[in-house]
Write an enzyme that holds these catalytic residues in place. Structure first.
Site, mmCIF file in Angstrom:
data_model
loop_
_atom_site.group_PDB
_atom_site.id
_atom_site.type_symbol
_atom_site.label_atom_id
_atom_site.label_comp_id
_atom_site.label_asym_id
_atom_site.label_seq_id
_atom_site.Cartn_x
_atom_site.Cartn_y
_atom_site.Cartn_z
ATOM 1 N N HIS A 277 0.822 -1.215 0.000
ATOM 2 C CA HIS A 277 0.000 0.000 0.000
ATOM 3 C C HIS A 277 0.855 1.264 0.000
ATOM 4 O O HIS A 277 0.337 2.365 -0.020
ATOM 5 C CB HIS A 277 -0.988 -0.003 1.174
ATOM 6 C CG HIS A 277 -0.350 -0.227 2.516
ATOM 7 N ND1 HIS A 277 0.469 0.689 3.102
ATOM 8 C CD2 HIS A 277 -0.414 -1.269 3.372
ATOM 9 C CE1 HIS A 277 0.867 0.232 4.287
ATOM 10 N NE2 HIS A 277 0.364 -0.972 4.464
ATOM 11 N N HIS A 278 2.190 1.098 0.047
ATOM 12 C CA HIS A 278 3.114 2.230 -0.052
ATOM 13 C C HIS A 278 2.767 3.325 0.963
ATOM 14 O O HIS A 278 2.738 4.513 0.636
ATOM 15 C CB HIS A 278 3.135 2.801 -1.475
ATOM 16 C CG HIS A 278 3.260 1.751 -2.539
ATOM 17 N ND1 HIS A 278 4.408 1.043 -2.741
ATOM 18 C CD2 HIS A 278 2.362 1.264 -3.422
ATOM 19 C CE1 HIS A 278 4.219 0.181 -3.718
ATOM 20 N NE2 HIS A 278 2.986 0.284 -4.148
ATOM 21 N N CYS A 279 2.469 2.888 2.191
ATOM 22 C CA CYS A 279 2.137 3.827 3.270
ATOM 23 C C CYS A 279 0.923 4.690 2.913
ATOM 24 O O CYS A 279 0.835 5.851 3.327
ATOM 25 C CB CYS A 279 3.324 4.712 3.618
ATOM 26 S SG CYS A 279 4.733 3.765 4.209
ATOM 27 N N ALA A 280 0.008 4.142 2.100
ATOM 28 C CA ALA A 280 -1.189 4.897 1.732
ATOM 29 C C ALA A 280 -2.404 3.972 1.836
ATOM 30 O O ALA A 280 -3.246 3.930 0.950
ATOM 31 C CB ALA A 280 -1.051 5.448 0.318
ATOM 32 N N GLN A 281 -2.468 3.232 2.961
ATOM 33 C CA GLN A 281 -3.558 2.273 3.137
ATOM 34 C C GLN A 281 -4.947 2.898 2.977
ATOM 35 O O GLN A 281 -5.789 2.342 2.277
ATOM 36 C CB GLN A 281 -3.435 1.595 4.509
ATOM 37 C CG GLN A 281 -4.501 0.554 4.783
ATOM 38 C CD GLN A 281 -4.193 -0.767 4.105
ATOM 39 O OE1 GLN A 281 -3.204 -1.417 4.412
ATOM 40 N NE2 GLN A 281 -5.030 -1.160 3.167
#
Lengths: 159, 224
Positions: free
Chosen positions: B179-183
């Protein structure tokens, strides 16, 4: 087949791919006695495990959630082996499974658990992929949390 | 050639440069090194006629950096790390913009950009990667990603990005997955995450082919 192919087939055995695509017991229980959520914030996997315990026996078990093929297959296989077990047997089975996927020690398993340990054997391929071990254990941690929290619906986090 | 004579630059009470002098003859490749705070950037900015010295003189091919700035600008190339990098621009747009800054006529700008991209082996690199991936069935390249030079985001239908990542890794292709720190954003978009492949100056067509082959192998394994 290339080396990459060989290692990958160890990890993604047919039974894993099958349970990953078509998870068994993939629904909420209508009248659970215990439930808990497992969440791995690093990878985003989420699983909710439902238990219906009668006396000391797991009469029914199911799960919902979203995750990778490994975590989905692990949850699906877990529900299959847990159904009908006593809570004590289930805990012993988790200990055995945990040791097998992490390379730890859990002592000699009892004769009664042998078939189930064999059933879970395909998941031990994660041992060669350290970052994927958590995928296989997340539903089991949620199961353990459910045993502790009853219907309070605890969330257990792994990372 | 470059000539620097008694160059001094004072910021407030602090002298960043204190009477620096040196010369670099034509055709010489000159390494300008020193610890942080030594004044390298200050010197370079003065030489690039971007900054006025407090005292002293500097010349590029005889042009005074304080009096003949435009002449200096036409004589130099300056490649800083990130200063002045517009990451919203494609490689072609970027080169076109700077060619325009150098007053190159529009008709000539495209050729300059094409030649330079060819020189560094970046011609169609990005388009090539996006095209190659988009042509694989069940692969969705995240729209909008095409406008960034170096990163392609994609998903393989029905396969979790983490499983894609493991398969690619086993094929010797490193990508970033999840999620690339963008959950919350991923939740909103209804996806578990994405696969991000990065391309740099060190990648060539063979790397793109390998990425594509690994994605195909992944699809065969999970989707069939």
């Amino acid at each position: 087949m290339s080396d990459a192919g060989m290692d990958l087939r160890e990890l993604y055995q047919d039974i894993i791919l099958d349970h990953g695509r078509h998870p068994r017991n993939f629904h909420a229980l209508e009248h659970p006695t215990h439930l808990a959520r497992g969440h791995n914030p690093l990878c985003g996997d989420r699983v909710t495990v439902y238990l219906a315990i009668e006396g000391d026996r797991i009469a029914d078990v199911s799960f919902e959630g979203r995750g990778c093929a490994i975590s989905t297959a692990a949850a699906s296989l877990m529900t299959e082996v847990l159904k009908g077990k006593t809570v004590e047997e289930a805990r012993a089975l988790f200990a055995q499974f945990h040791a097998r996927v992490t390379g730890g020690e859990a002592g000699e398993p009892s004769e009664a658990l042998q078939d189930d340990i064999e059933r879970l054997e395909p998941l031990t391929g994660v041992k060669a992929f350290p970052v994927r071990v958590k995928c296989a254990t997340l539903p089991w941690h949620a199961f353990e949390a459910a045993l502790k929290s009853g219907l309070a619906g605890q969330t257990v986090k792994t990372e | 050639m470059i000539a620097v004579k008694d160059l001094t630059k004072v910021y407030g009470k602090r002298a960043a440069l204190d009477h620096v002098s040196f010369e670099v003859p034509e055709r010489e490749i000159f390494g300008f090194v020193g610890p942080n705070g030594a004044g390298k950037t200050t010197t370079l900015r003065i030489l690039a006629a971007l900054l006025e010295p407090t005292e002293g003189k500097a010349y590029i091919d005889g042009a005074d950096v304080t009096k003949e700035r435009e002449k200096v600008h036409t004589r130099i190339g300056y490649m800083p790390d990130f200063f002045g990098v517009y990451d919203q621009l494609t490689a072609a747009e970027y080169l076109d913009f700077y060619a325009a800054c150098y007053r190159q006529p529009k008709a000539r700008r495209k050729k300059i950009a094409d030649d330079l991209l060819e020189l560094v082996g970046l011609t169609d690199r990005k388009d090539q990667a996006v095209d190659t991936l988009s042509r694989i069935p069940d692969v969705q390249v995240v729209p909008g990603g095409q406008h960034r030079l170096s990163v392609i985001s994609f998903n393989v239908d029905g396969v979790h990005p983490h499983d894609v990542g493991t398969v690619l890794d086993q094929h010797g292709v490193a990508v970033r997955v999840g999620h690339h720190c963008a959950q919350p954003l991923m939740d909103k978009l209804g996806v578990a995450g994405t696969v991000r492949a990065s391309l740099g100056l060190y990648n060539d067509k063979a790397d793109i082919d390998r990425l594509a082959a690994a994605v195909k192998a992944c699809r065969e394994m999970f989707v069939r």
